[in-house]
Write a protein that holds these residues in place. Structure first.
Motif, short mmCIF file in Angstrom:
data_model
loop_
_atom_site.label_atom_id
_atom_site.label_comp_id
_atom_site.label_asym_id
_atom_site.label_seq_id
_atom_site.Cartn_x
_atom_site.Cartn_y
_atom_site.Cartn_z
N ARG A 158 0.84 -1.22 0.00
CA ARG A 158 0.00 0.00 0.00
C ARG A 158 0.87 1.26 0.00
N LEU A 159 1.95 1.25 0.77
CA LEU A 159 2.83 2.43 0.85
C LEU A 159 3.50 2.71 -0.50
N LYS A 160 3.91 1.62 -1.17
CA LYS A 160 4.56 1.82 -2.48
C LYS A 160 3.55 2.39 -3.48
N ALA A 161 2.28 1.97 -3.34
CA ALA A 161 1.23 2.54 -4.21
C ALA A 161 1.04 4.02 -3.89
N MET A 162 1.09 4.37 -2.61
CA MET A 162 0.96 5.79 -2.22
C MET A 162 2.13 6.60 -2.77
N GLU A 163 3.33 6.02 -2.68
CA GLU A 163 4.52 6.72 -3.19
C GLU A 163 4.37 6.97 -4.70
N ARG A 164 3.92 5.95 -5.42
CA ARG A 164 3.71 6.07 -6.88
C ARG A 164 2.70 7.16 -7.21
N ASP A 165 1.64 7.27 -6.38
CA ASP A 165 0.58 8.25 -6.64
C ASP A 165 0.90 9.63 -6.07
N GLY A 166 2.08 9.80 -5.49
CA GLY A 166 2.44 11.09 -4.89
C GLY A 166 1.65 11.39 -3.62
N ALA A 167 1.07 10.35 -3.01
CA ALA A 167 0.23 10.56 -1.81
C ALA A 167 1.01 10.40 -0.50
N LEU A 168 2.25 9.94 -0.61
CA LEU A 168 3.04 9.73 0.61
C LEU A 168 3.66 11.05 1.04
N LYS A 169 3.39 11.44 2.29
CA LYS A 169 3.79 12.79 2.73
C LYS A 169 5.03 12.79 3.62
N PHE A 170 5.48 11.61 4.04
CA PHE A 170 6.63 11.55 4.96
C PHE A 170 7.41 10.25 4.73
N PRO A 171 8.65 10.17 5.24
CA PRO A 171 9.44 8.96 5.01
C PRO A 171 8.91 7.76 5.78
N VAL A 172 8.98 6.60 5.13
CA VAL A 172 8.50 5.37 5.75
C VAL A 172 9.56 4.28 5.58
N PHE A 173 9.77 3.49 6.61
CA PHE A 173 10.71 2.37 6.50
C PHE A 173 9.96 1.05 6.33
N ALA A 174 10.32 0.31 5.28
CA ALA A 174 9.67 -0.97 5.00
C ALA A 174 10.34 -2.04 5.85
N VAL A 175 9.99 -2.05 7.14
CA VAL A 175 10.61 -3.01 8.07
C VAL A 175 10.34 -4.44 7.59
N ASN A 176 9.14 -4.65 7.02
CA ASN A 176 8.80 -5.99 6.52
C ASN A 176 9.85 -6.53 5.54
N ASP A 177 10.44 -5.62 4.74
CA ASP A 177 11.34 -6.08 3.69
C ASP A 177 12.75 -6.39 4.19
N ALA A 178 13.02 -6.08 5.46
CA ALA A 178 14.33 -6.43 6.02
C ALA A 178 14.40 -7.95 6.14
N LEU A 179 15.57 -8.52 5.81
CA LEU A 179 15.70 -9.97 5.91
C LEU A 179 15.55 -10.44 7.35
N THR A 180 16.00 -9.60 8.30
CA THR A 180 15.86 -9.99 9.72
C THR A 180 14.39 -10.01 10.13
N LYS A 181 13.49 -9.54 9.23
CA LYS A 181 12.06 -9.64 9.49
C LYS A 181 11.48 -10.79 8.68
N ASN A 182 11.41 -10.61 7.36
CA ASN A 182 10.57 -11.56 6.60
C ASN A 182 11.11 -12.99 6.52
N LEU A 183 12.45 -13.16 6.51
CA LEU A 183 12.99 -14.53 6.42
C LEU A 183 12.55 -15.37 7.62
N PHE A 184 12.36 -14.71 8.75
CA PHE A 184 12.09 -15.46 9.99
C PHE A 184 10.65 -15.29 10.46
N ASP A 185 10.21 -14.03 10.55
CA ASP A 185 8.86 -13.73 11.04
C ASP A 185 7.81 -14.29 10.08
N ASN A 186 7.90 -13.92 8.80
CA ASN A 186 6.89 -14.37 7.84
C ASN A 186 6.96 -15.88 7.64
#
Ligand SMILES: NC(=O)c1ccc[n+]([C@@H]2O[C@H](COP(=O)([O-])OP(=O)(O)OC[C@H]3O[C@@H](n4cnc5c(N)ncnc54)[C@H](O)[C@@H]3O)[C@@H](O)[C@H]2O)c1
Length: 420
Positions: A158-186
């Motif tokens: 959803r955030l990447k879609a907001m960024e594409r549409d110019g709707a994102l107003k502040f910086p966001v960190f995609a914690v989900n995409d960190a390997l220390t997150k998704n490789l283990f948590d997901n």
């Protein structure tokens, strides 16, 4: 002043024991908490977090508070709140919480609004609901946000879609995409806790059963692997040809949902997509088939479509099991109202895996504050140095040592002249 809308403060004693039990399995987050207590990186900063209100989240919020944050927590799912944990956060740790297990949609959004009206400068989301609300209805708050952290795949999409549409107003960190997150948590977190939720809700024997897994991303892979380990015949459905080959080469049968519908005993969606299982599939299922979702939103199963197919009242036959008797005479059992089964019917991911996800969350927050002048309204990856720190600390806590590159190896790896 501590504010709250929770089920019952009287549940605090049990919640505190649960928080402490989880803390024992979160040694990396404990280190982050000690660091924050010293550096006071969040001193005076207002934070709002929209996360699953579980014992693991309680420890994340405690770490942020130790760093000086004035933090408010609301639920990121109407069914995932642990009411005793919410009570203890309020009564024992002085944290404002808005979350009640089983809250209706109206209350869910009322709680989100309460978190927004805290007027945060830093936010945390699991599914982007807070960022969406702030961005669409609270421009003044959007303008003051230093950074936001996103915990899950669906939120990042959803955030990447907001960024594409110019709707994102502040910086966001995609914690989900960190390997220390998704490789283990997901993978291991969702894999194990989804099995846990299904078993707690149904007492289902996985051995010898046909388990249909929709989606072979990190979550689907983890769940398939665990079901296979418990003796199920796993069938995977996919829309991505590469992932479908991967599932086939991992030893699973791959077919369409239309082919899988009549043979599955248990169906679980883990796709982040909508209407993955629809009336045309429900109508072909065996009598007594069990259907659940462990992706983010409750739209992976077309429950409105299923309701229309039901002959009469939907019957709640066990905790978290609703039986739909269809016009064809067969019944379909839906778990946890089609919401995340691992958080609705069980306790979500084990603390040991959330140790890495939430340490990554906390350190990304520190990074966002330290680098606020350099950051743009974009979706950022978590920097490698954070991932390496978290992985190294986790390994140490597990008593595992690894080799170091020798100087000759370092040189070899950056050179191109040496060949055969
Ligand atoms: N239950 C939990 O606690 C938990 C934890 C982490 C993530 N999630 C959620 O689980 C979902 C999946 O996460 P992930 O990290 O595995 O994502 P992912 O992107 O790695 O995998 C999703 C997979 O689903 C497939 N897919 C999409 N539409 C499909 C369809 N109609 N039929 C079959 N397959 C389809 C995609 O091709 C992809 O391979 C997301 O919504 C995420 O937010 C849940």
């Amino acid at each position: 002043m501590v504010k709250c809308d929770i089920k019952d403060k009287g549940l605090a004693k049990k919640g505190k024991l649960r928080i402490e039990w989880a803390e024992h399995d979160m040694p990396v987050l404990s280190q982050v908490k000690e660091k924050f207590a010293k550096n006071q990186i969040l001193k005076g900063k207002k934070m709002s977090a929209c996360l699953h209100v579980t014992a693991e989240t309680a420890n994340l919020v405690r770490a942020l508070k130790a760093g000086g944050a004035d933090i408010v927590l609301c639920a990121s799912n109407p069914l995932s709140t642990q009411d005793d944990v919410a009570a203890s956060l309020v009564a024992d740790y002085g944290i404002s919480v808005y979350a009640i297990k089983g809250e209706d949609n109206q209350t869910y959004y009322k709680h989100l609004v309460a978190a927004v009206e805290h007027s945060p400068v830093v936010t945390m989301d699991d599914g982007c609901d807070l960022v969406t609300l702030i961005s669409s209805k609270y421009p003044k708050i959007a303008a003051q946000i230093i950074g936001s952290m996103e915990e899950t795949t669906t939120g990042v999409i959803r955030l990447k879609a907001m960024e594409r549409d110019g709707a994102l107003k502040f910086p966001v960190f995609a914690v989900n995409d960190a390997l220390t997150k998704n490789l283990f948590d997901n993978r291991y977190g969702t894999g194990q806790s989804t099995v846990d939720g299904i078993i707690r809700a149904t007492d289902f024997l996985l051995a010898g059963k046909n388990v249909v897994v929709a989606g072979y991303g990190w979550c689907g892979k983890g769940f398939s692997m665990r079901c296979k380990g418990m003796g199920s015949n796993v069938i995977v459905t996919e829309v991505n040809p590469v992932k479908a080959i991967e599932a086939a080469m991992d030893g699973f049968r791959v077919m369409t949902m239309a082919e899988a519908a009549p043979i599955g005993d248990l169906f679980c969606t883990l796709t982040g997509n909508m209407h993955v299982i629809r009336p045309e599939h429900f109508s072909k299922m065996k009598d007594g088939a069990i259907v659940c979702n462990s992706g983010h939103f409750d739209i992976e199963l077309d429950l409105k479509g299923l309701k229309k197919m039901a002959k009469k009242e939907i019957k709640n036959v066990r905790n978290f099991v609703d039986r739909y008797v269809l016009q064809n005479g067969r019944s379909v059992n839906v778990l946890a109202e089609g919401r995340l089964v691992n958080l609705g019917a069980a306790e979500g991911h084990p603390a040991s895996v959330m140790d890495m996800s939430f340490s990554t969350q906390a350190l990304a927050t520190e990074y966002a504050i330290k680098n606020k002048r350099k950051l743009m309204p974009k979706v950022y990856d978590v920097p490698d140095e954070i991932e390496n720190w978290v992985a190294t600390a986790k390994l140490k806590s597990m008593g595992i040592a690894i080799d170091k590159l020798t100087p000759a190896q370092v040189k070899y790896l950056v050179s191109w002249q040496e060949g055969t």
